[in-house]
Design an enzyme around this catalytic site. Sequence first.
Site, PDB file in Angstrom:
ATOM      1  N   HIS A  43       0.686  -1.130  -0.060  1.00 24.67           N
ATOM      2  CA  HIS A  43       0.007  -0.012   0.048  1.00 24.67           C
ATOM      3  C   HIS A  43       0.816   1.172  -0.071  1.00 24.67           C
ATOM      4  CE1 HIS A  43       0.990  -0.708   4.139  1.00 24.67           C
ATOM      5  NE2 HIS A  43       1.073   0.373   4.454  1.00 24.67           N
ATOM      6  N   HIS A 130       5.496   6.172  -1.433  1.00 22.37           N
ATOM      7  CA  HIS A 130       6.051   4.879  -2.035  1.00 22.37           C
ATOM      8  C   HIS A 130       5.561   3.725  -1.411  1.00 22.37           C
ATOM      9  CE1 HIS A 130       7.658   5.475   2.145  1.00 22.37           C
ATOM     10  NE2 HIS A 130       7.919   4.110   2.012  1.00 22.37           N
TER      11      HIS A 130
END
Length: 189
Positions: A43, A130
């Site tokens: 995620h 990220h």
Amino acid sequence: MARIRTFVAIDVSERVRRAAAATISELEPTTESIRWVSAKNVHITMKFLGDVNETDIYQVCRLTADAVRDVPSTQVNCRGIGAFPSIERPRTIWLGIDDPTDCLVELHQRIEQGLLSLGFPREQRRFQPHVTLGRARYGRRDMQELEDRLSTFEVEAGPVDIDQLVIYASELGSNGPNYTVLGRAPLCE
């Protein structure tokens, strides 16, 4: 009073999960010093809150939703690979996010502002969106092959729709963390 390890995130597409799994499979044989993330758990973390009093979870969900309610849905692209603090000293291995309009930075700032009233401090480091693939274990060693591979590896993981934030509970287990949805904060259409 019970405390729940909590974070706010953006879920990624199945295509990005498959690309993350393929990337991990490719890099895993290079070292035993990295603890790799399960592809089902990848995620984009927007804010890690840590241990939150169970009685504050409703407010966390409400304030997060209020903070992003008028932000339009958008899309970013997951591409590239890198490491924090650097490829030469990898502690966290990640897939990059191509966000030319900085929509994730804006979302992060709104979340931080929205949760200040509950006592969650602003992050001191610059927010860099990220997708975490792995983290170095304590006593890391034998990383040269990984470092060499990272410097030449290319990843095009695909698009990520940004249409809601998810507030998760994270329960650490012997096989890694298990995530439970506590709430959702939709963006506007």
